[in-house]
Design a protein around this motif. Structure first.
Motif, short mmCIF file in Angstrom:
data_model
loop_
_atom_site.label_atom_id
_atom_site.label_comp_id
_atom_site.label_asym_id
_atom_site.label_seq_id
_atom_site.Cartn_x
_atom_site.Cartn_y
_atom_site.Cartn_z
N ASN A 384 16.32 -4.94 4.15
CA ASN A 384 17.37 -4.41 5.02
C ASN A 384 16.92 -3.14 5.74
O ASN A 384 17.48 -2.06 5.57
CB ASN A 384 18.64 -4.15 4.20
N TRP A 387 16.47 0.96 4.72
CA TRP A 387 17.05 1.08 3.39
C TRP A 387 16.08 0.57 2.34
O TRP A 387 16.04 1.06 1.21
CB TRP A 387 18.37 0.32 3.30
N TRP A 389 12.84 0.91 2.55
CA TRP A 389 11.90 2.01 2.36
C TRP A 389 12.49 3.07 1.43
O TRP A 389 11.82 3.54 0.50
CB TRP A 389 11.55 2.63 3.71
N ALA A 390 13.74 3.44 1.69
CA ALA A 390 14.39 4.46 0.86
C ALA A 390 14.52 3.98 -0.58
O ALA A 390 14.33 4.75 -1.53
CB ALA A 390 15.76 4.82 1.43
N ARG A 391 14.84 2.70 -0.75
CA ARG A 391 14.96 2.13 -2.10
C ARG A 391 13.61 2.17 -2.83
O ARG A 391 13.53 2.55 -3.99
CB ARG A 391 15.48 0.70 -1.99
#
Length: 584
Positions: A384, A387, A389-391
């Motif tokens: 997604n 997101w 990457w952040a996860r």
């Protein structure tokens, strides 16, 4: 894994979702006590005093060329910030070369009319030194008037220190280190000045600790002060002295020092103290005193800018918190998430990882599992956009907390017990990420892959991916064999303005926007994410270097993430414009 449109894994069923929710709850419950368990390490690695220690024998040669004695030379450099001196143990031939002792072979004394043994070797000179040497070796000896004889040539044997110089250095307020030399023929007993009372610390010469291999217990009884660990120079038996306290020491090989400008050498010393917790900076003078002065001036500027005062260092004592065991809960929860997230034989793969970590790393199994599992978890969810990457970054930082909580012992931060499986942290997670790309019906998928006609572009991209994985492994460490000159210059530039991020991490973060924000075919996106996983795995690899202060590791990762993401977003803009130009 994914549906027909390639939008990520199918949502889990009710049971799977409940188990995932429980595992995530356990992750966050384990996080707080694990963070609290890091407090002792943060206190132990707080910036402390650094000693600038000059090698006495190297300085002695320079002093002679200037017509001055060692103490005068030390006083001159003391004005430039040098606050310590190291005395390598002298050899018999050093005393002979200075005229303190006279050496003759037995046949020479026979020719002089003395009743010497022709095959023996004899010394004459300072009575106090001769008395020490008579007791110093496990060798027969004889007195022949003023001569002391041995059956072997003792010129290459260790012969203590100039004790008067040690006393004078101490009176000057210098931090005094001694460098005893291990030798199978020397005696280890009280009353011999192997570690004189003036010594503040010991740094062994050569590749062996005093007493190695069979007399370490005897040697320990003679060492009442902390012992220095030299980065990049493993010394057999050093671990036996851990209860004396360990100091971290950084030095540059003299041959390498001569290839560096004084300012470049100063930056390396400053970086070692600032980012790798070195407490003793071991210095040797340049051939020209002006260059040595430039080195010391720039080094003091580096230390002052880093908030590191000069002084007498002390061992970094740490009492690990019992709260660290909560990190095991987090590691096992992460292992459970891996088992649920892998599309094929997930529970079996997770169980085999657990068995491997326990068998290979033993007491370090928890940190190793954290390093192998958490870089993979962010790749198991939906794709997604950023997101994902952040996860991935969030999971990696969670794993870093658990790894650091379990692995931060006194021996680890001193460098005596390095992380076990450093290379695996860069190899296994990308392979697990690639494994996660399999479909549930993997037999059919592998059949399609086997029958897929090879294309030059696909082969080239596959070769590039394998080459980058190999490069990441070969470039591990500060003395990696493959580091381009351009990268060395970029490293120097970056470390002047920030805590320098690792290039693997910058590269990995930059690939996330390129992989997730552009309309690639599925196989291209998988390849880009595989390469991006190298950067995420490098985050855990960064935290596995326990001797690096935690804030340094954190800001290194943070800077890598921000710089990499920014470069990736710029890359997305450039690729979109290139595609528009190509399609026009």
């Amino acid at each position: 894994p994914g549906d027909a449109r390639g939008q990520g894994p199918r949502p889990p069923g009710p049971d799977g979702g409940s188990v995932r929710a429980l595992l995530h709850l356990l992750l966050f419950l384990a996080l707080l006590p694990s963070l609290l368990a890091l407090a002792p390490r943060l206190r132990a690695q707080a910036p402390g005093p650094v000693a600038l220690v000059l090698d006495a024998e190297a300085e002695r040669a320079e002093a002679r060329a200037r017509g001055e004695d060692l103490m005068a030379a030390l006083a001159r450099y003391q004005a430039f910030g040098v606050n310590g001196v190291a005395f390598p143990e002298r050899l018999v031939r050093d005393w002979v070369g200075e005229g303190v002792l006279l050496y003759r072979q037995g046949r020479e004394l026979v020719e002089m009319g003395l009743s010497a043994r022709p095959g023996w070797h004899y010394l004459k000179g300072d009575p106090a030194l001769l008395a020490l040497l008579e007791r110093a070796y496990d060798l027969p000896s004889e007195r022949l008037g003023e001569w002391l004889g041995f059956p072997v040539d003792v010129q290459a044997l260790p012969a203590f220190y100039n004790l008067e110089e040690l006393r004078q250095a101490k009176a000057m307020g210098l931090y005094v280190m001694v460098r005893p030399l291990n030798h199978r023929l020397r005696r280890l007993e009280a009353g011999l000045p192997l570690v004189p009372k003036e010594a503040d610390a010991v740094v062994f010469q050569g590749l062996e600790a005093l007493g190695y291999p069979y007399r370490l217990g005897e040697a320990k009884a003679l060492v009442p002060v902390p012992v220095a660990l030299i980065e990049g120079t493993p010394q057999a038996g050093l671990g036996a002295f851990r209860d004396k306290g360990i100091l971290r020491l950084f030095s540059l090989r003299y041959e390498w020092l001569l290839t560096l400008k004084p300012e470049e050498a100063a930056e390396k010393y400053g970086l070692a103290a600032r980012e790798r917790s070195h407490q003793i900076l071991y210095l040797r003078p340049y051939p020209y005193p002006e260059d040595t002065a430039r080195l010391l001036k720039r080094l003091q500027e580096e230390l002052k800018a880093s908030g590191l005062p000069l002084g007498a260092p002390s061992p970094r004592a740490i009492a690990p918190s019992p709260l660290r065991y909560a990190a095991w809960v987090g590691v096992l929860a992460g292992l459970g998430l891996l088992a649920l997230g892998l599309p094929v034989y997930g529970p079996l793969v997770a169980f085999l990882l657990l068995l491997f970590a326990l068998g290979y790393a033993g007491s370090q199994a928890g940190p190793l599992l954290a390093a192998l599992v958490f870089p993979v978890l962010g790749f198991l969810g939906p794709r997604n956009g950023l997101w994902m990457w952040a996860r991935s970054l969030g999971y990696a930082l969670l794993g870093a907390v658990f790894l650091s909580a379990l692995g931060s012992t006194e021996e680890a931060i001193a460098g005596l017990a390095p992380f076990k499986g450093v290379s695996l942290t860069l190899l296994v997670p990308p392979l697990l990420v690639a494994y996660s790309f399999l479909e549930k019906d993997f037999k059919e998928a592998l059949t399609r892959l086997f029958l897929h006609p090879a294309r030059l572009g696909e082969v080239a991209l596959g070769g590039l991916a394998l080459g980058l994985l190999l490069l990441a492994l070969l470039r591990r460490g500060n003395d990696a064999p493959i580091v381009p000159e351009l990268e060395l210059k970029l490293r120097a530039l970056l470390q002047d303005v920030m805590v320098r991020p690792r290039f693997k991490e910058v590269f990995g973060h930059a690939l996330f926007p390129l992989a997730l924000l552009l309309p690639w075919p599925r196989w291209v996106q998988n390849g880009l994410l595989f390469l991006a996983s190298l950067g995420i795995a490098s985050i855990l690899n960064t935290f596995s270097h326990y001797h690096t202060p935690l804030p340094i590791s954190f800001f290194r990762v943070l800077n890598g993430a921000l710089l990499g993401l920014s470069l990736g977003l710029v890359g997305v803009i450039l690729v979109r414009r290139l595609r528009a130009w190509w399609s026009a």
